[in-house]
Each structure stands twice: as structure tokens, then as C-alpha cells.
Write a protein that holds these residues in place. Sequence first.
Motif, PDB file in Angstrom:
ATOM      1  N   LEU A 115     -17.640  12.777   4.948  1.00  0.00           N
ATOM      2  CA  LEU A 115     -16.452  13.432   5.233  1.00  0.00           C
ATOM      3  C   LEU A 115     -15.172  12.913   4.369  1.00  0.00           C
ATOM      4  O   LEU A 115     -14.459  13.706   3.857  1.00  0.00           O
ATOM      5  N   HIS A 116     -15.088  11.721   4.145  1.00  0.00           N
ATOM      6  CA  HIS A 116     -13.832  11.036   3.549  1.00  0.00           C
ATOM      7  C   HIS A 116     -14.089  10.657   2.111  1.00  0.00           C
ATOM      8  O   HIS A 116     -13.352   9.882   1.594  1.00  0.00           O
ATOM      9  N   ALA A 117     -15.338  11.006   1.755  1.00  0.00           N
ATOM     10  CA  ALA A 117     -15.699  10.607   0.338  1.00  0.00           C
ATOM     11  C   ALA A 117     -14.753  11.258  -0.711  1.00  0.00           C
ATOM     12  O   ALA A 117     -14.204  12.238  -0.667  1.00  0.00           O
ATOM     13  N   ASP A 118     -14.606  10.478  -2.136  1.00  0.00           N
ATOM     14  CA  ASP A 118     -13.714  11.089  -3.141  1.00  0.00           C
ATOM     15  C   ASP A 118     -14.028  12.430  -3.337  1.00  0.00           C
ATOM     16  O   ASP A 118     -13.312  13.361  -3.467  1.00  0.00           O
ATOM     17  N   ALA A 119     -15.493  12.656  -3.480  1.00  0.00           N
ATOM     18  CA  ALA A 119     -15.977  14.282  -3.733  1.00  0.00           C
ATOM     19  C   ALA A 119     -15.567  14.988  -2.749  1.00  0.00           C
ATOM     20  O   ALA A 119     -15.232  16.261  -2.887  1.00  0.00           O
ATOM     21  N   ALA A 120     -15.259  14.612  -1.553  1.00  0.00           N
ATOM     22  CA  ALA A 120     -14.895  15.629  -0.425  1.00  0.00           C
ATOM     23  C   ALA A 120     -13.705  16.266  -0.253  1.00  0.00           C
ATOM     24  O   ALA A 120     -13.266  17.204  -0.020  1.00  0.00           O
ATOM     25  N   HIS A 121     -12.904  15.470  -1.371  1.00  0.00           N
ATOM     26  CA  HIS A 121     -11.643  15.964  -1.585  1.00  0.00           C
ATOM     27  C   HIS A 121     -11.651  17.221  -2.691  1.00  0.00           C
ATOM     28  O   HIS A 121     -10.384  17.963  -2.664  1.00  0.00           O
TER      29      HIS A 121
END
Length: 130
Positions: A115-121
Amino acid sequence: MNQTIDLAPITVAFEAHDIDNAAFDHTDHVRVAFDLLAKYDFIDASAIYAKGIRTLAAKAGAPKKFNLTITYAFMSLIAERLANCPSRDFDAFVRSNTDLMSKDVLMKWYDSARLHADAAHEIFLLPDVA
């Protein structure tokens, strides 16, 4: 939904991009999502909401705080609950969906790292918790 509704003042300000980020709390996030989903169809409401949240983060000097996965997952969850809710009153909706008032509600479907991975942003990541 595309209904004529009375929007909360916070939603009117949100759509005008006239919000103080420091005063925009989780309840306000849920209220704006609720109103936008009542006013627009899901696709338009989600796009308006995501652009507004991204704008808030940028105005606050923290553009990297915007998380597309969290934004779209919350919108999807609220839309699903609205589809099954007989009342279009926000207070009644909250009373029937108290879990939405927790910032951690998405942890039922997402591992924190995902949920907090770079890709999730930047992109919407599908849930990973069964």
C-alpha cells in the motif's frame, strides 16, 4: 449517480481547489468522496477526487504524499458501500459504515508494504491480502 444533491461546504471548496490541507481531515476525505460519488458517476468522481487530493498534496509542499492506490481503493470501497446503502444521508451512511472512518480500513485488503510502495503513489495496485 448524477443526482441533484446538496453538497457539503467542504465538497464545494474541494471542487474549487480552495481547501486548507492542514484542516482537511479523514472525515472530510470521506465526506467529499461520498458527495462526489452522489454527484458524478464512479469514473468522473474518482478522477475529480484524485486530482483534488493530488492538488492538496502539492499545495502543501508534499506532492509525494499523494497515493493513487489509497485514493482509488477508498473511492471504490465508498462507492460499493453506497450501492448497498438505502440512505443518501452522510451521517446515516457513516453510522452504517463506521469502519470507513479508520485510516487503516484498507489493511483488510492490502499489506502495508504494498500500500505504501513507491509504485502505489503513481499507479493503482490491486489488493494482495486474501
